[in-house]
Write an enzyme that holds these catalytic residues in place. Sequence first.
Site, PDB file in Angstrom:
ATOM      1  N   ASN A   8      18.126  -4.168 -28.694  1.00 21.47           N
ATOM      2  CA  ASN A   8      18.681  -3.353 -27.609  1.00 21.47           C
ATOM      3  C   ASN A   8      19.555  -4.277 -26.768  1.00 21.47           C
ATOM      4  O   ASN A   8      19.055  -5.061 -25.973  1.00 21.47           O
ATOM      5  CB  ASN A   8      17.527  -2.768 -26.781  1.00 21.47           C
ATOM      6  N   LYS A  15      17.579  -7.529 -25.759  1.00 13.73           N
ATOM      7  CA  LYS A  15      16.122  -7.390 -25.926  1.00 13.73           C
ATOM      8  C   LYS A  15      15.844  -7.178 -27.396  1.00 13.73           C
ATOM      9  O   LYS A  15      16.614  -6.485 -28.076  1.00 13.73           O
ATOM     10  CB  LYS A  15      15.616  -6.196 -25.123  1.00 13.73           C
ATOM     11  N   ASP A 282      15.245  -1.105  -6.814  1.00 16.18           N
ATOM     12  CA  ASP A 282      13.904  -1.258  -7.389  1.00 16.18           C
ATOM     13  C   ASP A 282      12.907  -0.399  -6.607  1.00 16.18           C
ATOM     14  O   ASP A 282      12.671  -0.627  -5.416  1.00 16.18           O
ATOM     15  CB  ASP A 282      13.498  -2.737  -7.326  1.00 16.18           C
ATOM     16  N   MET A 283      12.342   0.590  -7.304  1.00 11.85           N
ATOM     17  CA  MET A 283      11.446   1.523  -6.632  1.00 11.85           C
ATOM     18  C   MET A 283      10.257   0.821  -5.977  1.00 11.85           C
ATOM     19  O   MET A 283       9.805   1.218  -4.899  1.00 11.85           O
ATOM     20  CB  MET A 283      10.968   2.574  -7.649  1.00 11.85           C
ATOM     21  N   GLY A 327       9.334   3.445 -16.472  1.00 17.62           N
ATOM     22  CA  GLY A 327       8.808   2.525 -15.456  1.00 17.62           C
ATOM     23  C   GLY A 327       8.177   3.189 -14.238  1.00 17.62           C
ATOM     24  O   GLY A 327       7.029   2.906 -13.891  1.00 17.62           O
ATOM     25  N   ILE A 328       8.929   4.061 -13.579  1.00 19.99           N
ATOM     26  CA  ILE A 328       8.405   4.716 -12.371  1.00 19.99           C
ATOM     27  C   ILE A 328       7.391   5.795 -12.760  1.00 19.99           C
ATOM     28  O   ILE A 328       6.307   5.891 -12.192  1.00 19.99           O
ATOM     29  CB  ILE A 328       9.566   5.327 -11.546  1.00 19.99           C
ATOM     30  N   GLU A 330       5.495   6.076 -15.364  1.00 18.92           N
ATOM     31  CA  GLU A 330       4.227   5.595 -15.934  1.00 18.92           C
ATOM     32  C   GLU A 330       3.375   4.848 -14.915  1.00 18.92           C
ATOM     33  O   GLU A 330       2.154   4.774 -15.069  1.00 18.92           O
ATOM     34  CB  GLU A 330       4.517   4.641 -17.109  1.00 18.92           C
ATOM     35  N   GLU A 378      10.559   3.507 -26.983  1.00 20.21           N
ATOM     36  CA  GLU A 378      11.828   3.733 -27.683  1.00 20.21           C
ATOM     37  C   GLU A 378      11.990   2.769 -28.856  1.00 20.21           C
ATOM     38  O   GLU A 378      12.552   3.127 -29.889  1.00 20.21           O
ATOM     39  CB  GLU A 378      12.995   3.554 -26.690  1.00 20.21           C
TER      40      GLU A 378
END
Length: 403
Positions: A8, A15, A282-283, A327-328, A330, A378
């Site tokens: 990726n 990645k 960034d949350m 990310g958010i 989960e 993914e």
Amino acid sequence: MDTILVVNAGSSSVKFQIFAVDANARLDRVLKGQVDGIGSRPRLRATRASGETLADRAYPVEAIMDVPAALAVASSWLREELRITPLAVGHRVVHGGPDYAKPVAVDHGVVTRLERFEPLAPLHQRHNLAPIKSLLANYPALPQVACFDTAFHRRHDAVADSYAIPYRLYEEGVRRYGFHGLSYEYIARALPTLAPDVAGGRVIVAHLGSGASMCALRAGRSIESTMGFTALDGLAMGTRPGQLDPGVVLYLIMAKGMSPDEVQTFLYRDCGLKGLSGASNDMRELLVSHDPHAAFSVEYFVYRIGLFAGFLAAALEGLDAFVFTAGIGENSDAIRTRIGDRLKWLGVSLDETENARNALKISRPDSGIPVYVIPTDEERMIAEHTVSLLWTARSHANSERAS
Ligand code: AMP
């Protein structure tokens, strides 16, 4: 050990993951890694699937100036230090345009077609294609498979796939594609095992990461998405605005004198949570900040998810389940609680104990619809597609040899 390499590639990082594959095409993740800081402070990091560190080393900047160089460093590390030589490579490619409704084995012709979609994903496509091209040049016999973020949505009805603009633009490829398709496909495949009662029904999946979108699944098939022609549409994201009146773009160009390139950078990099908060994309940082702008950006993010849940529930003509992922989705019980409040009109009632521990099912038994948290994968989806195309090619070759 037979292995598949999943790649990726982005603008400043590559990645990668290695999956072992057995004779029955069963996949087992071996390791994850990335080369980041390309052209600035390159670093190779890798961990075993168990989390144990395998490598963490810095390189001089001139050693890794671009994506092909990053892939070359990762490949020689895999080959020389771990004795891993993959059977095939699966790549994440953001845009398959109108041409590709499923993954495809790559050759030079495919690369040329995919290059045509670079303007449709200006920040991703050419970086996704760079490692494919360098592997094609250096290892022409190595099977490579391109897996698209758009492919899972390609069977949308024409009304969901179109904008109200002249049809010739649709024919040219100006369509509502939708993205994060590999994530949604993974969830759709996991539902029959994890939530068999709703897998055949109407499900909204919210992929909430630095990129964010939502997808309407009917019987495991995507019928509508919050994203469209590019990955700018729909929900507010880390740095992208989500849905925006095109008049705003005209205003930026005509009244503010911004060039198309400046507008592009602005829309992809300076908007969304970052633009609203003026502080961060960034949350995690926004949730602990005491700045009212940070609080507003979170409120906006949640509000738009609620709005788009209505949009997708209307497309599905009802709703049987809601799934959080990425990310958010989960990891943040606080965001899920706030979205749950916005979904009360749909009958949603969360069990806060289950929500706090990121359980699979986080709704109360008396909730109007069940709500799930399903970690997406993914890379595994890409590995599965790669193995499946590789096996198909081999069985064709065997049957041709036999006949
Ligand atoms: P992804 O793109 O899927 O890796 O997701 C990245 C986003 O997830 C970033 O905005 C992170 O801040 C966010 N994130 C990850 N873990 C948490 C957490 N525990 N709480 C809130 N946000 C999180």
